[in-house]
Design an enzyme around this catalytic site. Structure first.
Site: not given
Ligand code: F6R
Length: 587
Positions: A2, A72, A99, A466, A470, A473, A489, A582
């Site tokens: 949020c 969120w 929170g 990775e 990408k 998601e 395997h 984020k």
């Molecule tokens: C994927 C992504 C997440 C973050 C993860 C850790 O694109 O952004 O997997 O990498 O939530 O976030 P941070 O780096 O902020 O600890």
């Protein structure tokens, strides 16, 4: 998660809050709400939608003080009733919160027994009710907020206002909150871009700080109300950097920025890097801890440390780190990597490390973040604001910083820096329009697929992980990454005619990887090769010149672009994928 914002000043608060919330919507976009205060009453608006796609009628609002929230969902479904701000029973106290209140059920039961009726299913609603409860006992607003917050177990960043006076109260424990100081106007928000267009003077609040905003900002300790001094910093980000500019999405803009951000990440103070290299060299046991993409960057870095510095580094998901605590001592070095610096799992891991007396170094993008403040030392990635929910430029910046450290550990900081310069140029070419168009051709082929597999060996393995993250998601296509040698395997059972398999290849593992590619090609897979050399078994080839230990930086770029193109073709929002936010401030 949020995003929250509060405004106290001279402008029309609704306009400031509305624009600020748009900038915070990357933190959550299930619903939004705002509330302004004027002449003893509130004007409130809430909606179940992403605020970015909204227009509102500002004439419905009055006042120069107000709060806003973009959600969120954690406690309670996505509904207007659950959208913040939440009010006290008399509708004179309004609160926004980021929170999780762990004891909200007990507080709710207690308040219900005193006659309080709740309108939402949220944990947050107990806060304005508690404030009212204390105000009913002849406590003033500020003291009532403070007493209410002291009852909370869990995490919070909160901004509260009272319709009956002009005071705004902001406080935090475990969730981010930063105060912006303008010319006779003040802001309190989860992140700086919310008010960056109005001021660059910021004051980072610490856990258990409470800021009283009323013609000035006065900060106290929440428990004993003793004044505390917090510095005012001037931040360097400019508004331009937090805007999309000519790009249609932040994701594309941030992908394109990478040659510049890699350069900035590599420009670390040599003395500081040298000092940190000494700690690494002297540590008895080193752990990288991180989540998601940051974890993948750490995994790549562990291969780089092994190859360059001949050093073993343990790589652990932050959420799993507590189960390793028996291996920690006061000579252990824990390197916590996080773009946001607010990820709850990472903060918990750091707490575990500190309890065992271990030293903590963090690699962080967001200045003033909780991780930065709780670790012993920090290296800053300098990537500037990353607004798209997906990590792109912060991922490659993390890789750049960690690779630089690997070289510094063998006394070759300068060599690390010059190889990074080469990588930076490659990244520039890889983000050019012609490469983007070539990748668009691949996106057209893959856009209706249900599954995509990614494989790689050695340094290419974390890149495969990775890449899968990408793709899935942001496109919602199921994607899974494997160590190329592992497919046979079991998972090879999933390969059928036309299944796309993306193979990351380097000259050092080409023979072995190509033989794994043959195994899936024989079962009908559609092969996409990424590396320096084309091969006739590839159905589609994306050339990425060899950059040795910087392959993880360069080889991920085409996949970031592919994920973006696929998202657009599939009508998915690249900047705000469903169910994500984020900063992951929940456990
Ligand atoms: C994927 C992504 C997440 C973050 C993860 C850790 O694109 O952004 O997997 O990498 O939530 O976030 P941070 O780096 O902020 O600890």
């Amino acid at each position: 998660m949020c995003g929250i914002i509060g405004y106290w000043g001279k402008r029309d608060a609704s306009k400031v809050l509305f624009e600020g919330l748009k900038k915070l919507s990357y933190r959550g976009y299930d619903s939004w709400g705002l509330c302004t205060s004027s002449e003893n009453r509130f004007s409130i608006s809430k909606a179940v939608e992403n605020i970015e796609h909204t227009d509102i009628d500002f004439s419905r609002f009055a006042g120069n003080i107000g709060i806003g929230h973009t959600r969120w969902a954690t406690h309670g479904g996505v509904s207007e009733a659950n959208a913040h701000p939440h009010l006290c029973p008399l509708e004179k106290i309004a609160v926004v919160h980021n929170g999780v209140i762990e004891n909200f059920q007990a507080l709710r039961t207690e308040l219900k027994s005193k006659g309080h009726k709740f309108k939402s299913e949220t944990d947050t609603e107990v806060i304005p009710h508690l404030i009212r409860e204390y105000m009913n006992q002849d406590t003033g607003f500020v003291d009532a907020v403070r007493t209410a917050l002291l009852r909370i177990e869990g995490s919070f960043a909160v901004v509260a206002i009272n319709a009956e006076d002009d005071i705004m109260v902001a406080s935090r424990r475990g969730s981010p909150l930063v105060v912006g100081i303008g010319d006779n106007e003040y802001f309190a928000a989860s992140d700086i871009p919310a008010f960056l267009e109005h001021t660059k003077s910021v004051m980072y609040l610490y856990d258990n700080d409470v800021a009283i905003i009323n013609d000035g900002v006065y900060v106290y300790n929440l428990s004993d109300m003793q004044p505390v001094r917090r510095e005012v910093d001037s931040i360097e980000w400019d508004v331009e950097k937090s805007m999309k500019g000519e790009f249609s999405h932040f994701m594309l803009k941030e992908i394109a920025e990478q040659s510049e951000t890699i350069k900035r990440a590599s420009e670390q103070d040599p003395e500081k890097i040298k000092r940190i290299a000494t700690w690494i060299n002297n540590a008895k046991g080193i752990f990288f801890v991180a989540c998601g993409s940051s974890y993948h960057a750490c995994l790549s870095a562990s291969y780089i440390f092994s190859a360059v510095a001949k050093m073993h580094i343990n790589v652990v998901y932050a959420s799993e780190f507590r189960y390793y605590k028996n291996f920690l001592c006061n000579e252990t070095l824990v390197i916590a990597v996080s773009q946001s610096g607010e990820t709850a799992d990472v903060l918990d891991a750091v707490k575990t490390a500190k309890e065992k007396g271990s030293k903590v170094l963090s690699i962080v993008n967001n200045m003033g973040s909780s991780l930065m403040r709780t670790s012993h030392h920090t290296l800053h990635m300098n990537a500037g604001p990353e607004i798209c929910v997906l990590s792109t430029k912060t991922y490659t910046s993390q890789l750049a910083v960690m690779t630089l450290l690997a070289y510094a550990c063998i006394g070759n900081h300068n060599e690390g820096k010059s190889v990074l310069d080469v990588a930076q140029n490659q990244v520039y070419n890889l983000t050019s329009r012609s490469t983007r168009d070539h990748i668009k051709g691949l996106a057209d082929i893959l856009k209706d697929k249900d599954n995509i597999f990614t494989i790689g060996r050695g340094l290419q393995y974390p890149t495969a992980l990775e890449a899968a993250l990408k793709i899935k998601e942001v496109t919602y296509i199921h994607a899974e990454g494997f160590a190329a040698g592992e497919l046979k395997h079991g998972s090879i059972a999933l390969i059928e005619k036309g299944t796309p398999v993306i193979a990351f290849v380097s000259p050092v593992n080409e023979k072995e990887t190509v033989s794994n590619v043959m195994e899936v090609k024989a079962r009908g897979a559609y092969i996409i090769g990424i590396g320096p050399n084309n091969n006739e078994i590839y159905d589609y080839f994306i050339k990425v010149p060899e950059t040795s230990y910087f392959d993880p930086i360069t080889q991920i770029i085409p996949i970031q672009i592919l994920a973006y193109k696929l998202a657009v073709l599939r009508n998915c929002n690249p900047d705000k994928p469903r169910n994500l936010a984020k900063s992951v401030t929940v456990r």
